[in-house]
Every structure is written in structure tokens, then in C-alpha cells.
Design an enzyme around this catalytic site. Structure first.
Site, short mmCIF file in Angstrom:
data_model
loop_
_atom_site.label_atom_id
_atom_site.label_comp_id
_atom_site.label_asym_id
_atom_site.label_seq_id
_atom_site.Cartn_x
_atom_site.Cartn_y
_atom_site.Cartn_z
CG MET A 29 23.81 57.23 15.92
SD MET A 29 24.02 58.77 16.68
CE MET A 29 25.43 59.53 15.77
CG HIS A 36 26.48 51.84 9.43
ND1 HIS A 36 26.76 53.10 8.69
CD2 HIS A 36 26.91 52.19 10.71
CE1 HIS A 36 26.83 54.00 9.51
NE2 HIS A 36 26.87 53.50 10.69
N GLY A 146 32.38 49.28 15.33
CA GLY A 146 33.44 49.67 14.32
C GLY A 146 34.86 50.11 14.81
CB VAL A 175 34.65 49.91 5.53
CG1 VAL A 175 34.55 49.82 4.05
CG2 VAL A 175 34.31 48.44 6.33
NE ARG A 186 29.35 64.44 12.95
CZ ARG A 186 29.18 63.78 14.05
NH1 ARG A 186 30.05 62.79 14.08
NH2 ARG A 186 28.53 64.05 15.00
O1 PAF Z 1 28.39 54.85 16.73
C1 PAF Z 1 27.14 55.37 16.57
O2 PAF Z 1 26.57 55.23 15.59
C2 PAF Z 1 26.44 55.87 18.07
O3 PAF Z 1 27.38 56.38 18.77
C3 PAF Z 1 25.73 54.74 18.63
C4 PAF Z 1 26.76 53.62 19.23
C5 PAF Z 1 24.72 54.16 17.71
C6 PAF Z 1 25.13 55.24 20.09
O4 PAF Z 1 24.11 56.20 19.53
#
Ligand code: PAF
Length: 282
Positions: A29, A36, A146, A175, A186
Site C-alpha cells: 500500500m 517492504h 511480511g 524488519v 503507520r
Molecule cells: O499488507 C498490505 O500492505 C495490504 O494489506 C495488501 C496486501 C497490499 C493488500 O492491500
């Protein structure tokens, strides 16, 4: 690195490589952090073509949740990804993925009602639906999620099995900052004092781990010790502290074998989650 905004352009790119390259996929997201990037690097390591999606999915947020204030940092995200060996970034608008008459979704009726699902009804159905759509567009061979979002990864794994997606899912270790706080998009919403208070989350997990290491086998006692740690922070409200089976997410009565210790709290109203998987000796 190709940046695609439409489903049809992603389909065109994927058509050229499907079957010739191993496609790895990291759905996100955005507001990317090193957690990430670890997923992206894992994909680049084992796949010959890596796709990342950036989409703040409206259907996984409840009406009172933080969809409108969820951090959005597309420019920074693309700059971070351009330094990795990412082949394609999919950045759809909500209109690309959800047409006005959208009415079909993916629903899990077991694991979604546990842990985060109790306070976030409908959340995992929103996640499953968007992830299924993304899988159908990107056609990945391997996908990377993750461990911080353990429940999410478990439910997506179940969807892959139950709906016969020809995809293999890898869960990658959480991580953490040096002080233990799990990286999360967040975290950026916390004040300095909220960030300091949030350290109690990992400290509580560490207390649990050490009590279990010393032989404590009663989940009620372990959870009480975790609660005492977290309660010292005024800015934190506990959603849940649970010790469960990592397969079924059912609460366990005696700590034995592989267990999941899961935490969800609100720090200054920002929802943060974390967990540890521990193998307790009999
Ligand atoms: O973990 C996330 O960032 C979200 O829940 C995902 C898997 C991208 C789905 O919108």
C-alpha cells in the site's frame, strides 16, 4: 523500471514475460520502508522478473478507520524502488480496480474472524479481494508477504490453496528498528513520544519470550506480564494480546510446541501490530 497505471498495460507487459521468466510479486500500500524493501530483495533474489504494486485499497478499511489519512508517498516510493532491480511497478487508481457496479468479493469464513478480524470486521475480505484481483492481473509465480502481518499472510495462503491459484507464497521475517519496533508505514503517524511508547510492544513480546524460555507454560500468566508492560504507557490502548496456534489462530490453553504471540494496540490512536513465533520445548 516500468510504471504502469492501468490493468491493460500491466497485462501487456506480463504477456511478454509469462512462462519465460519467473514472476515475483510484492503487493504493497506504499509508504515503503525497509520491511517492504526486504520483500522486494527476496523477490529479486529468487525471481527473474519482479513486480511491485502500490495501492491503498479502500475495501480493507472500515468506515471509522484511517483510509483517508493512511500515508501516501508515491514519489519517494518510486525513487526507493528505482534503486532495486524492480521490473514493473503497478500504481492503479481505485477506479482501475473497482468499477462502479463491483459486487463480487473473496470471503474467508474461518481465520478472518480471529485476532485483527474481531475489531476489523470485513478487513480480510477486502484484503483477499484486492489480492486476488492483483494476482489475476500480475499472474505471479511467487509472492512475498511480511511476517508482521502474520494473519494476513496465513489467510492469503489459504486463499491460494482453496481457490487453486498456481502461486507459491513466501513469508519474510519482520524488519525491526535497532530498538525492536517493527517497521510499519503507520509508524510515521506517531509523535516522538508515541514512538518511544510504541517500544513497549516489542518489549512485551520479549518478556513473553523470556518467560516461556524460563519454562512458563500458562498463556494467562504470560499475557498478564505483557499487559503489565504495555499498561505503563498512557498513550497505548490494547486491542488484543493473544497466544494462539500459528495454524488455526485458536487460543491455546497450554504453551507447547510452535505458538504465535500476537499483539495489536493503538498508540495515540494509530493501530500497530506485531508478533513472534516461538517453539516452546515440551
Ligand atoms: O499488507 C498490505 O500492505 C495490504 O494489506 C495488501 C496486501 C497490499 C493488500 O492491500
Amino acid at each position: 523500471m516500468i510504471i504502469s497505471k492501468t490493468v491493460s498495460s500491466v497485462r501487456g507487459e506480463i504477456k511478454a514475460v509469462k512462462g519465460l521468466k519467473t514472476i515475483g510479486f510484492v503487493p504493497t500500500m506504499g509508504a515503503l520502508h525497509q520491511g517492504h524493501i526486504r520483500l522486494v530483495r527476496e523477490s529479486v533474489k529468487v525471481c527473474s522478473y519482479t513486480v511491485v504494486s502500490i495501492f491503498v485499497n479502500p475495501t480493507q478499511f472500515g468506515p471509522k478507520e484511517d483510509y483517508s489519512t493512511y500515508p501516501r508517498k508515491l514519489k519517494e516510493d518510486l525513487s526507493l524502488l528505482s534503486k532495486e532491480k524492480v521490473d514493473l511497478v503497478f500504481v492503479p487508481s481505485a477506479g482501475q480496480l473497482y468499477k462502479k457496479n463491483f459486487s463480487v468479493s473473496v470471503i474467508d469464513s474461518a481465520l478472518s474472524n480471529k485476532l485483527c478480524g474481531k475489531t476489523r470486521p470485513g478487513h480480510f475480505n477486502g484484503v483477499l479481494t484486492v489480492v486476488a484481483k492483483l494476482f489475476n492481473i500480475v499472474l505471479p509465480d511467487l509472492v512475498f508477504f511480511g511476517q508482521k502481518d502474520y494473519q494476513q499472510a496465513l489467510i492469503i495462503k489459504k486463499m491460494i490453496e482453496d481457490l487453486n491459484f498456481p502461486i507459491s507464497l513466501t513469508t519474510v521475517a519482520t524488519v525491526r528498528q535497532k530498538d525492536g519496533l517493527a517497521l510499519s508505514s503507520r509508524n510515521a503517524k506517531l509523535t516522538d513520544s508515541g514512538s518511544r511508547d510504541a517500544l513497549a510492544i516489542y518489549e512485551s513480546l520479549s518478556i513473553a519470550k523470556s518467560l516461556i524460555g524460563q519454562g512458563e507454560r500458562d498463556p494467562v500468566k504470560v499475557i498478564a506480564a505483557m499487559r503489565n508492560k504495555i499498561k505503563t504507557k498512557k498513550s497505548i490502548t490494547i486491542d488484543y494480546l493473544e497466544i494462539v496456534s500459528p495454524d488455526t489462530l485458536e487460543k491455546i490453553r497450554v504453551i507447547n510446541g510452535k505458538i504465535l504471540i500476537a499483539v495489536a494496540v493503538y498508540v495515540e490512536s494509530v493501530r500497530l501490530i506485531d508478533n513472534l513465533i516461538i517453539r516452546a520445548k515440551a
